[in-house]
Design an enzyme around this catalytic site. Structure first.
Site, PDB file in Angstrom:
ATOM      1  N   TYR A 143       2.778 -11.629  16.794  1.00 29.91           N
ATOM      2  CA  TYR A 143       2.683 -12.319  15.503  1.00 29.91           C
ATOM      3  C   TYR A 143       3.130 -13.779  15.645  1.00 29.91           C
ATOM      4  O   TYR A 143       2.420 -14.704  15.234  1.00 29.91           O
ATOM      5  CB  TYR A 143       3.549 -11.596  14.476  1.00 29.91           C
ATOM      6  CG  TYR A 143       3.393 -12.116  13.070  1.00 29.91           C
ATOM      7  CD1 TYR A 143       2.201 -11.956  12.377  1.00 29.91           C
ATOM      8  CD2 TYR A 143       4.444 -12.760  12.418  1.00 29.91           C
ATOM      9  CE1 TYR A 143       2.056 -12.426  11.087  1.00 29.91           C
ATOM     10  CE2 TYR A 143       4.309 -13.228  11.120  1.00 29.91           C
ATOM     11  CZ  TYR A 143       3.117 -13.057  10.460  1.00 29.91           C
ATOM     12  OH  TYR A 143       2.972 -13.537   9.173  1.00 29.91           O
ATOM     13  N   ARG A 201      18.852 -11.458   6.182  1.00 33.70           N
ATOM     14  CA  ARG A 201      18.563 -12.680   6.932  1.00 33.70           C
ATOM     15  C   ARG A 201      18.092 -13.820   6.010  1.00 33.70           C
ATOM     16  O   ARG A 201      17.837 -14.934   6.470  1.00 33.70           O
ATOM     17  CB  ARG A 201      17.542 -12.406   8.038  1.00 33.70           C
ATOM     18  CG  ARG A 201      16.154 -12.115   7.549  1.00 33.70           C
ATOM     19  CD  ARG A 201      15.229 -11.683   8.687  1.00 33.70           C
ATOM     20  NE  ARG A 201      13.883 -11.493   8.188  1.00 33.70           N
ATOM     21  CZ  ARG A 201      12.886 -10.970   8.872  1.00 33.70           C
ATOM     22  NH1 ARG A 201      13.074 -10.579  10.128  1.00 33.70           N
ATOM     23  NH2 ARG A 201      11.677 -10.852   8.351  1.00 33.70           N
TER      24      ARG A 201
HETATM   25  P1  NAD Z   1      -1.018  -8.138   2.978  1.00 36.78           P
HETATM   26  O1  NAD Z   1      -0.779  -8.055   4.456  1.00 36.78           O
HETATM   27  O2  NAD Z   1      -0.318  -7.157   2.114  1.00 36.78           O
HETATM   28  O3  NAD Z   1      -2.571  -8.039   2.681  1.00 36.78           O
HETATM   29  C1  NAD Z   1      -3.466  -8.495   3.636  1.00 36.78           C
HETATM   30  C2  NAD Z   1      -4.859  -8.545   3.044  1.00 36.78           C
HETATM   31  O4  NAD Z   1      -5.716  -8.930   4.111  1.00 36.78           O
HETATM   32  C3  NAD Z   1      -5.363  -7.208   2.529  1.00 36.78           C
HETATM   33  O5  NAD Z   1      -5.939  -7.392   1.257  1.00 36.78           O
HETATM   34  C4  NAD Z   1      -6.398  -6.799   3.565  1.00 36.78           C
HETATM   35  O6  NAD Z   1      -7.466  -6.010   3.045  1.00 36.78           O
HETATM   36  C5  NAD Z   1      -6.887  -8.153   4.060  1.00 36.78           C
HETATM   37  N1  NAD Z   1      -7.485  -8.113   5.378  1.00 36.78           N
HETATM   38  C6  NAD Z   1      -7.038  -7.433   6.462  1.00 36.78           C
HETATM   39  N2  NAD Z   1      -7.881  -7.586   7.492  1.00 36.78           N
HETATM   40  C7  NAD Z   1      -8.870  -8.412   7.056  1.00 36.78           C
HETATM   41  C8  NAD Z   1     -10.043  -8.919   7.643  1.00 36.78           C
HETATM   42  N3  NAD Z   1     -10.381  -8.615   8.907  1.00 36.78           N
HETATM   43  N4  NAD Z   1     -10.839  -9.723   6.904  1.00 36.78           N
HETATM   44  C9  NAD Z   1     -10.526 -10.022   5.626  1.00 36.78           C
HETATM   45  N5  NAD Z   1      -9.431  -9.555   5.002  1.00 36.78           N
HETATM   46  C10 NAD Z   1      -8.615  -8.748   5.719  1.00 36.78           C
HETATM   47  O7  NAD Z   1      -0.726  -9.606   2.464  1.00 36.78           O
HETATM   48  P2  NAD Z   1       0.476 -10.587   2.782  1.00 36.78           P
HETATM   49  O8  NAD Z   1       1.649  -9.843   3.351  1.00 36.78           O
HETATM   50  O9  NAD Z   1       0.659 -11.395   1.571  1.00 36.78           O
HETATM   51  O10 NAD Z   1      -0.059 -11.504   3.980  1.00 36.78           O
HETATM   52  C11 NAD Z   1      -1.044 -12.498   3.763  1.00 36.78           C
HETATM   53  C12 NAD Z   1      -0.876 -13.590   4.799  1.00 36.78           C
HETATM   54  O11 NAD Z   1       0.424 -14.151   4.695  1.00 36.78           O
HETATM   55  C13 NAD Z   1      -1.018 -13.118   6.246  1.00 36.78           C
HETATM   56  O12 NAD Z   1      -1.650 -14.110   7.014  1.00 36.78           O
HETATM   57  C14 NAD Z   1       0.420 -12.961   6.682  1.00 36.78           C
HETATM   58  O13 NAD Z   1       0.586 -13.073   8.076  1.00 36.78           O
HETATM   59  C15 NAD Z   1       1.051 -14.143   5.946  1.00 36.78           C
HETATM   60  N6  NAD Z   1       2.493 -14.004   5.781  1.00 36.78           N
HETATM   61  C16 NAD Z   1       3.007 -12.943   5.086  1.00 36.78           C
HETATM   62  C17 NAD Z   1       4.393 -12.831   4.960  1.00 36.78           C
HETATM   63  C18 NAD Z   1       5.025 -11.681   4.224  1.00 36.78           C
HETATM   64  O14 NAD Z   1       6.246 -11.476   4.365  1.00 36.78           O
HETATM   65  N7  NAD Z   1       4.285 -10.937   3.430  1.00 36.78           N
HETATM   66  C19 NAD Z   1       5.230 -13.803   5.527  1.00 36.78           C
HETATM   67  C20 NAD Z   1       4.663 -14.874   6.213  1.00 36.78           C
HETATM   68  C21 NAD Z   1       3.295 -14.967   6.333  1.00 36.78           C
END
Ligand code: NAD
Length: 242
Positions: A143, A201
């Site tokens: 990641y 954290r």
């Molecule tokens: P999530 O992981 O709960 O949801 C992810 C969404 O992505 C889902 O709706 C899923 O259907 C969709 N998805 C998965 N594979 C896909 C594909 N191949 N094509 C299109 N859509 C696809 O959402 P989240 O946790 O809010 O994460 C969203 C983004 O934010 C990600 O890039 C994640 O790395 C980043 N992020 C999240 C966090 C966190 O703590 N939640 C922290 C930092 C960064």
């Protein structure tokens, strides 16, 4: 509110979590929103947006959809969290994450920029993470590697199009409440202990809300941020400051 009135926005992974909050905020700010997700069912109820199924790892589908939408704002949100150190990572898992977290942004941006050049404006918002080149989170080898690449990609695009009124910024969230976060907590085998450790954290003593990330995405997509490009915008409750 009308901070995005007259703007066309294309958003990936808008079905839930941060992407969903961004799509809802963009609709509320008056943008014409193209909301996409791998799972179209998750887009149900997202009113005011044009919703469609899209797997961002399908290059031709992604580039076709982006070219057709011709967005003024491109929000690349799709991403996957792999758990484990370098010793637990396989080539297949690294390839999967590179394709979803990095290569998809390469493809969508490549498809969006020609139209942005024609229209003389564009804003690209890439969702990275503080777990990247900013800080190391334990058991996030794949990641962190991919999200550091997102930051490099963002800066590269920003510098190459800085004179074309096309801006490219990364948002680096800390831990944010989302459906996949709860799956990751459950996957540890001790949901409560894992949640407690994630909260511990955070200097603010809480995890973030998707709406708190969406607020920044609105700013970066709007003209309010017209003088901002190539930056990593950290929204993490003070985690990276600890
Ligand atoms: P999530 O992981 O709960 O949801 C992810 C969404 O992505 C889902 O709706 C899923 O259907 C969709 N998805 C998965 N594979 C896909 C594909 N191949 N094509 C299109 N859509 C696809 O959402 P989240 O946790 O809010 O994460 C969203 C983004 O934010 C990600 O890039 C994640 O790395 C980043 N992020 C999240 C966090 C966190 O703590 N939640 C922290 C930092 C960064």
């Amino acid at each position: 509110m009308t901070r995005l009135k007259g703007k066309r926005a294309f958003i990936t992974a808008a079905g839930q979590g941060i992407g969903r909050a961004i799509a809802e905020a963009y609709v509320a700010e008056g943008a014409e929103v193209y909301a996409t997700d791998l799972n179209k069912d998750l887009l149900t109820g997202l009113s005011g947006a044009d919703c469609s199924a899209l797997d961002v790892t399908d290059k031709s589908a992604l580039q076709g959809a982006v070219s057709e939408a011709a967005p003024d704002i491109l929000v690349n949100c799709a991403g996957f969290v792999h758990a484990g150190s370098i010793l637990e990572a396989t080539d297949e898992e690294l390839d999967f994450a590179l394709n979803l977290n990095v290569r998809a942004m390469f493809h969508s941006i490549q498809a969006a920029i020609p139209g942005m050049l024609e229209r003389g404006q564009g804003a690209i918002v890439n969702i990275a993470s503080v777990a990247s080149s900013i800080l190391a989170a334990p058991n996030r080898f794949i990641y962190g590697t991919t999200k550091a690449a997102v930051i490099g990609l963002t800066k590269s695009v920003a510098v190459d199009f800085v004179t074309n009124n096309i801006r490219c910024n990364a948002i680096c969230p800390g831990t944010v409440d989302s459906p996949s976060l709860h799956n990751r907590l459950r996957a540890t085998g001790d949901y409560e202990a894992a949640l407690e450790a994630f909260i511990a954290r955070q200097p603010m003593g809480r995890i973030g809300r998707a709406e708190e990330i969406a607020a920044l995405a609105v700013y970066l997509g709007s003209e309010e941020s017209a003088f901002t490009t190539g930056q990593t915008h950290i929204v993490d409750g003070g985690w990276a400051n600890g």
